[in-house]
Design a protein around this motif. Structure first.
Motif, PDB file in Angstrom:
ATOM      1  N   THR A 147       0.823  -1.209   0.000  1.00 23.25           N
ATOM      2  CA  THR A 147       0.000   0.000   0.000  1.00 23.25           C
ATOM      3  C   THR A 147       0.853   1.253   0.000  1.00 23.25           C
ATOM      4  OG1 THR A 147      -1.861  -1.098   1.107  1.00 23.25           O
ATOM      5  CG2 THR A 147      -1.716   1.295   1.334  1.00 23.25           C
ATOM      6  N   ARG A 148       1.911   1.257   0.805  1.00 20.88           N
ATOM      7  CA  ARG A 148       2.786   2.428   0.848  1.00 20.88           C
ATOM      8  C   ARG A 148       3.424   2.693  -0.515  1.00 20.88           C
ATOM      9  NH1 ARG A 148       5.067   4.822   5.000  1.00 20.88           N
ATOM     10  NH2 ARG A 148       7.101   4.763   3.950  1.00 20.88           N
ATOM     11  N   ALA A 149       3.820   1.620  -1.208  1.00 22.26           N
ATOM     12  CA  ALA A 149       4.407   1.783  -2.540  1.00 22.26           C
ATOM     13  C   ALA A 149       3.390   2.387  -3.503  1.00 22.26           C
ATOM     14  CB  ALA A 149       4.911   0.444  -3.061  1.00 22.26           C
ATOM     15  N   TRP A 150       2.150   1.890  -3.455  1.00 23.01           N
ATOM     16  CA  TRP A 150       1.097   2.410  -4.333  1.00 23.01           C
ATOM     17  C   TRP A 150       0.803   3.872  -4.012  1.00 23.01           C
ATOM     18  CZ3 TRP A 150      -4.648   2.469  -3.237  1.00 23.01           C
ATOM     19  CH2 TRP A 150      -5.386   2.842  -4.374  1.00 23.01           C
ATOM     20  N   ALA A 151       0.768   4.200  -2.720  1.00 21.04           N
ATOM     21  CA  ALA A 151       0.483   5.575  -2.317  1.00 21.04           C
ATOM     22  C   ALA A 151       1.552   6.527  -2.847  1.00 21.04           C
ATOM     23  CB  ALA A 151       0.396   5.661  -0.790  1.00 21.04           C
ATOM     24  N   ALA A 152       2.823   6.122  -2.744  1.00 17.22           N
ATOM     25  CA  ALA A 152       3.899   6.954  -3.287  1.00 17.22           C
ATOM     26  C   ALA A 152       3.770   7.080  -4.797  1.00 17.22           C
ATOM     27  CB  ALA A 152       5.254   6.354  -2.909  1.00 17.22           C
ATOM     28  N   LEU A 153       3.377   5.997  -5.463  1.00 20.51           N
ATOM     29  CA  LEU A 153       3.179   6.008  -6.911  1.00 20.51           C
ATOM     30  C   LEU A 153       2.119   7.034  -7.304  1.00 20.51           C
ATOM     31  CD1 LEU A 153       2.772   2.788  -9.094  1.00 20.51           C
ATOM     32  CD2 LEU A 153       1.458   4.835  -9.537  1.00 20.51           C
ATOM     33  N   LEU A 154       1.013   7.065  -6.556  1.00 19.76           N
ATOM     34  CA  LEU A 154      -0.074   7.991  -6.877  1.00 19.76           C
ATOM     35  C   LEU A 154       0.373   9.444  -6.732  1.00 19.76           C
ATOM     36  CD1 LEU A 154      -3.075   6.182  -5.141  1.00 19.76           C
ATOM     37  CD2 LEU A 154      -2.739   6.487  -7.607  1.00 19.76           C
ATOM     38  N   VAL A 155       1.097   9.739  -5.647  1.00 19.07           N
ATOM     39  CA  VAL A 155       1.579  11.112  -5.460  1.00 19.07           C
ATOM     40  C   VAL A 155       2.550  11.481  -6.573  1.00 19.07           C
ATOM     41  CG1 VAL A 155       2.813  12.699  -3.944  1.00 19.07           C
ATOM     42  CG2 VAL A 155       1.281  10.971  -2.954  1.00 19.07           C
ATOM     43  N   ALA A 156       3.493  10.589  -6.852  1.00 19.95           N
ATOM     44  CA  ALA A 156       4.494  10.862  -7.881  1.00 19.95           C
ATOM     45  C   ALA A 156       3.843  11.054  -9.244  1.00 19.95           C
ATOM     46  CB  ALA A 156       5.509   9.717  -7.936  1.00 19.95           C
ATOM     47  N   ASP A 157       2.888  10.201  -9.581  1.00 20.32           N
ATOM     48  CA  ASP A 157       2.240  10.293 -10.886  1.00 20.32           C
ATOM     49  C   ASP A 157       1.409  11.559 -10.994  1.00 20.32           C
ATOM     50  OD1 ASP A 157       1.824   9.282 -13.431  1.00 20.32           O
ATOM     51  OD2 ASP A 157       0.058   8.118 -12.872  1.00 20.32           O
ATOM     52  N   ALA A 158       0.665  11.877  -9.938  1.00 16.53           N
ATOM     53  CA  ALA A 158      -0.141  13.099  -9.956  1.00 16.53           C
ATOM     54  C   ALA A 158       0.738  14.325 -10.139  1.00 16.53           C
ATOM     55  CB  ALA A 158      -0.947  13.215  -8.659  1.00 16.53           C
ATOM     56  N   PHE A 159       1.869  14.354  -9.435  1.00 18.36           N
ATOM     57  CA  PHE A 159       2.769  15.514  -9.503  1.00 18.36           C
ATOM     58  C   PHE A 159       3.439  15.611 -10.871  1.00 18.36           C
ATOM     59  CE2 PHE A 159       6.360  17.800  -6.966  1.00 18.36           C
ATOM     60  CZ  PHE A 159       5.945  19.014  -7.476  1.00 18.36           C
TER      61      PHE A 159
ATOM     62  N   TYR B 142      12.788  16.996  -8.429  1.00 21.71           N
ATOM     63  CA  TYR B 142      13.376  16.721  -7.117  1.00 21.71           C
ATOM     64  C   TYR B 142      12.590  15.650  -6.372  1.00 21.71           C
ATOM     65  CZ  TYR B 142      14.363  16.995  -2.171  1.00 21.71           C
ATOM     66  OH  TYR B 142      14.650  16.651  -0.877  1.00 21.71           O
ATOM     67  N   LEU B 143      11.274  15.815  -6.274  1.00 18.37           N
ATOM     68  CA  LEU B 143      10.482  14.974  -5.370  1.00 18.37           C
ATOM     69  C   LEU B 143      10.094  13.638  -5.974  1.00 18.37           C
ATOM     70  CD1 LEU B 143       9.225  14.783  -2.590  1.00 18.37           C
ATOM     71  CD2 LEU B 143       7.154  15.863  -3.504  1.00 18.37           C
ATOM     72  N   VAL B 144       9.748  13.594  -7.261  1.00 10.65           N
ATOM     73  CA  VAL B 144       9.273  12.343  -7.857  1.00 10.65           C
ATOM     74  C   VAL B 144      10.305  11.221  -7.753  1.00 10.65           C
ATOM     75  CG1 VAL B 144       8.551  11.228 -10.012  1.00 10.65           C
ATOM     76  CG2 VAL B 144       7.545  13.417  -9.334  1.00 10.65           C
ATOM     77  N   PRO B 145      11.584  11.427  -8.135  1.00  8.64           N
ATOM     78  CA  PRO B 145      12.555  10.341  -7.964  1.00  8.64           C
ATOM     79  C   PRO B 145      12.696   9.885  -6.513  1.00  8.64           C
ATOM     80  CG  PRO B 145      13.421  11.996  -9.443  1.00  8.64           C
ATOM     81  CD  PRO B 145      12.186  12.572  -8.841  1.00  8.64           C
TER      82      PRO B 145
END
Length: 597
Positions: free
Chosen positions: A295-307, A331-334
């Motif tokens: 779940t944590r991996a998916w949550a980070a994916l969603l934030v990164a993709d949205a940004f 800066y933040l996505v990687p």
């Protein structure tokens, strides 16, 4: 023969086929075999040439297929879902070079490069010198204008290092010093077509071996009084640094958005692994902690993709704001991607270290993604791009900017990218944080997702606190030797922008069938939890101020992790991607897919 029509051909998901199939030519097994030999999968490169990859990098008005940059990302994502090294090694570095020509090249240069790319040629980006890292203004490679009888052009001397495709590319974009004076106006860009050298030469035979993206042909180029034609100059003399910075605001978000595809594939691959891996008499899927890691991996994916995707759309919708937004995303996505990959590496356990089939591809993805914060304008240089504009951003972000739906709407019609409107500054407004300042949006989210309402309030407070702190910065703290405080504020700004992108993506996506925000309440809730881990707590439970370095205390309810894991499994079983758009990919061929919800 390469395709050169403006209409895109069949999608790469269909053409590549199932990466887990034992019969395919471009599978995880073949990718790992090629990686061990430090090469790319040749049938995949052949397919990309036949597909007309170069046409993707050429604007429509020059005969290519690049209209909407978000559509370009969608079409190239299947490459990065399989092999990031192929994406970079086959042609994304050509994209990085080409945008400089689209921005500042004259009509002849643009037409000539377009014709070359449509023929399938590549361009190397000769920017980096290891002694100076990402500090382009310290580069030593020189270009001197010479006239010697019939020879009239630019003589290039020096070296460039860790350059992708420098040996096999037909052309190279060279960032060179054209003046001894200090400052950004002392550098220019030259497009060297290797079939048009006038004198001298260059040695490209030395390869650089790396732990990640092993298949990429990274090398060193040593110029030996190479003379290139006078018209190799892109733009005017002294335009090199400004052009490169304008180009970065295109390439930074595009590369970031494409890299999300690698995490997407890794997260989906974790589902069959968890179902199949026996542990303590049950499976990994049955462990609550394992579902939380997923779940944590998916949550980070969603934030990164949205940004990243918001930054891509801004190129079309708010080009004057793209300079800051693209640097913040790069800066933040990687960082989000690599943090998520670490969570998944814990989940994969010993399979990550032993590289067992079919999950050995994860270890390669892990290595490949680690290069993102280093290469192509590293993390520190991205923060340095933000710091000088922090006070200006504080003023702009307090303006009553209208909410721009197209900035967050995946279905928006973007049209061609307006290259001429891309500037170097803070822009007139701060549209990406508008959702945090829009009471209708924040109230709707609080009402629909009361369990995370307190996080929305904390981010609204963070925006105000950041505006106050940025406005109070002294001019001395904004220089190249910026203060620790300025770096911290720039880092915090990337988080505020990411939350704005997430809220806007939720607001627009909640009515879209292809959006996880309409399919599962857990999507925006887990994403907010994940990005809120970057918030610095102001007080401890006892009311004592907390040190700056203290991590935020965010509690992950197990029922939320279970609901999110169920959604991830459902999307994976349906052959859907896991970003802010859930689109059809190749369905995993795994016998145990239906064993769990």
């Amino acid at each position: 023969m390469s395709r050169t029509t403006a209409e895109p051909p069949a999608g790469l998901e269909e053409l590549f086929g199932d990466p887990l199939s034992p019969d395919g030519e471009f599978t995880y097994e073949s990718i790992l075999a090629a990686d061990a030999q430090r090469r790319l999968v040749e049938p995949a490169e052949t397919l990309l040439n036949q597909w007309g990859f170069g046409a993707e990098l050429v604007p429509v008005h020059l005969g290519g297929r690049w209209r909407s940059t978000e559509d370009l990302v969608r079409r190239l994502l299947p490459i990065f879902r399989r092999d990031l090294a192929l994406g970079l090694g086959h042609g994304i570095t050509t994209f990085m070079a080409a945008v400089n020509v689209w921005l500042r090249g004259d009509e002849r240069a643009r037409r000539d490069l377009a014709a070359r790319l449509l023929r399938g040629e590549r361009v190397a980006v000769c920017f980096h010198e290891l002694a100076h890292g990402n500090d382009l203004l310290q580069n030593d490679c020189t270009a001197t204008f010479v006239e010697d009888g019939p020879v009239r052009g630019w003589r290039v001397d020096g070296a460039k290092e860790v350059i992708n495709n420098v040996e096999r590319a037909e052309s190279a974009l060279i960032f060179a010093r054209t003046s001894d004076e200090p400052g950004p106006r002392s550098f220019s860009l030259l497009l060297w077509n290797k079939d048009a050298s006038l004198a001298g030469g260059a040695d490209t035979g030395r390869r650089v071996l790396t732990a990640g993206v092993r298949g990429c042909r990274l090398g060193v180029i040593e110029f030996d009084r190479l003379v290139v034609p006078e018209d190799a100059l892109i733009g005017d003399v002294g335009d090199g640094a400004a052009t490169a910075l304008r180009a970065f605001q295109i390439t930074r978000p595009v590369v970031s958005a494409l890299a999300v595809g690698t995490l997407d594939a890794a997260t989906r691959l974790a589902v069959p692994y968890m179902r199949d891996r026996a542990l303590y008499g049950d499976t990994v899927w049955d462990l609550p902690h394992a579902r939380l890691l997923l779940t944590r991996a998916w949550a980070a994916l969603l934030v990164a993709d949205a940004f990243a995707r918001t930054a891509v759309r801004a190129l079309h919708v708010r080009p004057d704001e793209s300079y800051l937004l693209s640097a913040a995303a790069k800066y933040l996505v990687p960082k989000l991607l690599n943090d998520a990959m670490y969570d998944l590496s814990v989940l994969f356990g010993s399979s990550f270290y032993t590289v067992t089939s079919p999950y050995g591809i994860f270890e390669k993805w892990f290595r490949d993604l680690e290069i993102l914060p280093i290469g192509h304008a590293g993390s520190t240089s991205c923060l340095l791009s933000l710091i000088p504009y922090l006070p200006t951003w504080a003023r702009r972000s307090r303006k009553s900017a209208p909410y721009e739906a197209a900035l967050f709407d995946a279905s928006a019609d973007l049209g061609e990218l307006p290259f001429a409107e891309l500037g170097l500054g803070a822009g007139r407004f701060d549209s990406v944080t508008a959702p945090l300042r829009d009471e209708a949006i924040t109230s709707a989210l609080r009402s629909a997702h009361p369990s995370v309402a307190h996080l929305v309030d904390r981010w609204v407070d963070e925006l105000t606190a950041l505006q106050d702190a940025a406005a109070a910065l002294s001019p001395a703290s904004l220089r190249s030797d910026a203060s620790t405080e300025a770096f911290d504020l720039a880092r915090r700004l990337t988080g505020v922008m990411a939350v704005g992108a997430l809220l806007g993506s939720w607001h627009e996506g909640r009515v879209r069938e292809t959006s996880p925000f309409s399919r599962s309440p857990s999507a925006v809730e887990t994403a907010l939890l994940r990005i809120s881990e970057s918030l610095r707590p102001a007080m401890s439970d006892s009311g004592v101020p907390v040190p700056r370095s203290a991590p935020s205390r965010v509690r992950w309810p197990q029922h939320l992790a279970d609901a999110a894991a169920a959604h991830i499994a459902s999307a994976t079983d349906a052959g859907l991607s896991l970003g802010v758009e859930e689109l059809v990919t190749t369905r995993p061929s795994h016998s145990s897919n239906e064993r769990h919800p």
